[in-house]
Design a protein around this motif. Structure first.
Motif, mmCIF file in Angstrom:
data_model
loop_
_atom_site.group_PDB
_atom_site.id
_atom_site.type_symbol
_atom_site.label_atom_id
_atom_site.label_comp_id
_atom_site.label_asym_id
_atom_site.label_seq_id
_atom_site.Cartn_x
_atom_site.Cartn_y
_atom_site.Cartn_z
ATOM 1 N N MET A 313 0.845 -1.193 0.000
ATOM 2 C CA MET A 313 0.000 0.000 0.000
ATOM 3 C C MET A 313 0.880 1.242 0.000
ATOM 4 O O MET A 313 1.858 1.314 0.738
ATOM 5 N N ASP A 314 0.532 2.229 -0.833
ATOM 6 C CA ASP A 314 1.369 3.429 -0.908
ATOM 7 C C ASP A 314 1.110 4.343 0.282
ATOM 8 O O ASP A 314 0.094 4.255 0.975
ATOM 9 N N LEU A 315 2.066 5.251 0.515
ATOM 10 C CA LEU A 315 2.031 6.099 1.703
ATOM 11 C C LEU A 315 0.809 7.013 1.734
ATOM 12 O O LEU A 315 0.249 7.277 2.798
ATOM 13 N N LYS A 316 0.386 7.500 0.575
ATOM 14 C CA LYS A 316 -0.763 8.398 0.541
ATOM 15 C C LYS A 316 -2.025 7.681 1.023
ATOM 16 O O LYS A 316 -2.834 8.262 1.774
ATOM 17 N N ALA A 317 -2.206 6.429 0.601
ATOM 18 C CA ALA A 317 -3.377 5.669 1.042
ATOM 19 C C ALA A 317 -3.323 5.404 2.549
ATOM 20 O O ALA A 317 -4.345 5.477 3.240
ATOM 21 N N ILE A 318 -2.126 5.108 3.070
ATOM 22 C CA ILE A 318 -1.979 4.882 4.510
ATOM 23 C C ILE A 318 -2.257 6.164 5.277
ATOM 24 O O ILE A 318 -2.884 6.152 6.342
ATOM 25 N N GLN A 319 -1.818 7.291 4.734
ATOM 26 C CA GLN A 319 -2.095 8.587 5.358
ATOM 27 C C GLN A 319 -3.600 8.815 5.496
ATOM 28 O O GLN A 319 -4.083 9.225 6.556
ATOM 29 N N GLU A 320 -4.354 8.527 4.450
ATOM 30 C CA GLU A 320 -5.807 8.715 4.496
ATOM 31 C C GLU A 320 -6.452 7.731 5.470
ATOM 32 O O GLU A 320 -7.405 8.076 6.180
ATOM 33 N N LEU A 321 -5.938 6.514 5.500
ATOM 34 C CA LEU A 321 -6.493 5.508 6.406
ATOM 35 C C LEU A 321 -6.322 5.932 7.859
ATOM 36 O O LEU A 321 -7.259 5.840 8.674
ATOM 37 N N LEU A 322 -5.134 6.408 8.212
ATOM 38 C CA LEU A 322 -4.839 6.775 9.599
ATOM 39 C C LEU A 322 -5.386 8.148 9.984
ATOM 40 O O LEU A 322 -5.455 8.470 11.168
ATOM 41 N N GLY A 323 -5.753 8.957 8.989
ATOM 42 C CA GLY A 323 -6.293 10.272 9.290
ATOM 43 C C GLY A 323 -5.243 11.307 9.625
ATOM 44 O O GLY A 323 -5.509 12.233 10.388
ATOM 45 N N HIS A 324 -4.040 11.180 9.037
ATOM 46 C CA HIS A 324 -2.979 12.151 9.270
ATOM 47 C C HIS A 324 -3.152 13.353 8.353
ATOM 48 O O HIS A 324 -3.500 13.197 7.179
ATOM 49 N N GLU A 325 -2.881 14.526 8.885
ATOM 50 C CA GLU A 325 -2.939 15.727 8.055
ATOM 51 C C GLU A 325 -1.724 15.825 7.144
ATOM 52 O O GLU A 325 -1.822 16.295 6.017
ATOM 53 N N TRP A 326 -0.575 15.375 7.645
ATOM 54 C CA TRP A 326 0.676 15.525 6.897
ATOM 55 C C TRP A 326 1.260 14.154 6.580
ATOM 56 O O TRP A 326 1.274 13.257 7.420
ATOM 57 N N LEU A 327 1.780 14.034 5.366
ATOM 58 C CA LEU A 327 2.407 12.782 4.955
ATOM 59 C C LEU A 327 3.653 12.503 5.781
ATOM 60 O O LEU A 327 4.006 11.341 6.030
ATOM 61 N N SER A 328 4.331 13.559 6.235
ATOM 62 C CA SER A 328 5.533 13.373 7.047
ATOM 63 C C SER A 328 5.206 12.649 8.348
ATOM 64 O O SER A 328 6.042 11.918 8.885
ATOM 65 N N THR A 329 4.001 12.868 8.883
ATOM 66 C CA THR A 329 3.589 12.139 10.081
ATOM 67 C C THR A 329 3.464 10.655 9.788
ATOM 68 O O THR A 329 3.907 9.803 10.568
ATOM 69 N N THR A 330 2.877 10.336 8.638
ATOM 70 C CA THR A 330 2.691 8.931 8.265
ATOM 71 C C THR A 330 4.022 8.218 8.110
ATOM 72 O O THR A 330 4.155 7.052 8.503
ATOM 73 N N THR A 331 5.014 8.896 7.550
ATOM 74 C CA THR A 331 6.308 8.245 7.347
ATOM 75 C C THR A 331 6.944 7.818 8.660
ATOM 76 O O THR A 331 7.707 6.851 8.707
ATOM 77 N N ARG A 332 6.620 8.504 9.769
ATOM 78 C CA ARG A 332 7.183 8.127 11.061
ATOM 79 C C ARG A 332 6.495 6.897 11.636
ATOM 80 O O ARG A 332 6.945 6.353 12.642
ATOM 81 N N TYR A 333 5.409 6.480 11.014
ATOM 82 C CA TYR A 333 4.698 5.287 11.462
ATOM 83 C C TYR A 333 5.168 4.035 10.723
ATOM 84 O O TYR A 333 4.757 2.940 11.062
ATOM 85 N N ILE A 334 5.998 4.214 9.716
ATOM 86 C CA ILE A 334 6.433 3.082 8.895
ATOM 87 C C ILE A 334 7.749 2.543 9.433
ATOM 88 O O ILE A 334 8.757 3.245 9.472
ATOM 89 N N HIS A 335 7.739 1.283 9.848
ATOM 90 C CA HIS A 335 8.942 0.620 10.345
ATOM 91 C C HIS A 335 9.090 -0.682 9.567
ATOM 92 O O HIS A 335 8.222 -1.552 9.633
#
Length: 362
Positions: A313-335
């Motif tokens: 799944m691409d980062l933009k889709a994960i961002q929408e799923l988690l409800g993050h305003e900024w993509l940079s926030t989502t990247t900190r969730y990826i391990h």
């Protein structure tokens, strides 16, 4: 919270006395708080910002228009070293002060200069502004096999649980964190009507109380029931929810109820976040003891994001799923796993070699 009545700062006047200067400073703060309320910032956040601004001005000991970056330096150092506040607390105060001065500079730089002779300066600049406090606090989640161990052991124990309904409810809630990355607060506030099986291929959950930025109220979103979450919802609603009480047909009833009932309506009360947190903590202790004291409900959001990313799944889709305003926030969730970079490099090289191989069939 009621805001003070403020007059227009454009009113022609001169500031002659100490009281007039103090009143002018108060008006600047009130105008900022009024603008914050107009932007939809919650009363609690507005009140908190007001406390921080006056705390800073009292510490500086000079009017707001005379403050400079050196005063910001001293205040933040005092907060860290003398007061011993946590990095997140210092960060929040710094951001509140910076926002106030951004407002003054944008709206009232000319008025302040005309009335006081001072040019406003931002005391929280790029040199002393704290970075987001959790940037260095990486929450690496368990691996897929570890999470499967936790949930398989938990799932198998439910039929024999001393209290079947709370056990099933806590498992259901944690499964939503695992599969959809919901926040614990979002989960507890779900109503039965928020499940919309008619939307999309899998059905969707209407998250009406998503976390907004800087106290600006709920940020709703629709979350598709991917990763077998639709089957999870079907199990919960068909086999379990109705056993809590007769309100299971009421669309406004809580999706995750408490065993307790409201004294006035007789309906199921809503489960609290602490009860869900306690249930999850107990399950981790029993079925994944190596993570006891380390794995939290929020850690499951990190697991969900990492797991979906590794599945493609691409980062933009994960961002929408988690409800993050900024993509940079989502990247900190990826391990990712230790060999993820090496594996990706190998795949890229295989594709490149295949394209350049002259013997490959066209």
């Amino acid at each position: 919270m009621a805001l003070a009545v403020v007059r227009s700062l454009n009113t022609p006047r001169q500031l002659r006395t100490a009281q007039e200067l103090e009143d002018f400073e108060q008006e600047l703060v009130d105008q900022y708080l009024l603008a914050s309320a107009g932007a939809g910032v919650s009363d609690g956040t507005v009140a908190g910002d007001r406390r921080v601004i006056f705390e800073f001005l009292r510490y500086a000991g000079i009017p707001a228009w005379a403050v400079g970056p050196e005063d910001g330096d001293r205040f933040l150092t005092y907060q860290r070293k003398d007061c011993g506040w946590a990095p997140s607390t210092v960060q929040g105060k710094a951001w509140a002060i910076a926002s106030f001065y951004d407002f003054l500079i944008a709206r009232y730089q000319g008025d302040v200069h005309a009335l006081t002779g001072h040019v406003l300066a931002q005391p929280i600049d790029e040199f002393n502004r704290p970075v987001k406090a959790n940037y260095s606090a990486t929450r690496i989640p368990p691996s897929d096999p570890e999470v499967e161990q936790l949930f398989s052991g938990w799932r198998a124990s439910i039929p024999q649980a001393r209290k079947y309904l709370p056990a099933a409810r806590d498992y259901f809630a944690a499964s939503l964190w695992r599969r959809l990355g919901l926040r614990i607060s979002e989960t507890a506030k779900l109503d039965i009507k928020d499940w919309r099986p008619d939307l999309g291929e899998f059905g969707k959950l209407h998250i009406r109380f998503g976390k907004g930025s800087r106290g600006r109220g709920p940020k709703p979103r629709l979350v598709p029931a991917i990763d077998s979450a639709d089957d999870l919802m079907a199990w919960w609603l068909a086999d379990v929810r109705h056993q809590f009480g007769d309100d299971y047909l009421d669309p406004d009833a809580p999706l995750l109820p408490s065993e307790r009932h409201d004294l006035y309506t007789g309906r199921c009360a809503r489960i609290g976040t602490e009860a869900l947190r306690s249930g999850f903590k107990s399950a981790v202790r029993l079925y994944l003891p190596t993570w006891e004291g380390r794995l939290t409900p929020h850690g499951m959001r990190h697991f969900c994001a990492s797991s979906l990313y590794l599945q493609g799944m691409d980062l933009k889709a994960i961002q929408e799923l988690l409800g993050h305003e900024w993509l940079s926030t989502t990247t900190r969730y990826i391990h990712v796993h230790d060999d993820h970079i090496e594996h990706t490099w190998a795949v890229v090289n295989q594709r490149t070699s295949a394209r350049l191989d002259p013997t490959r069939a066209r």
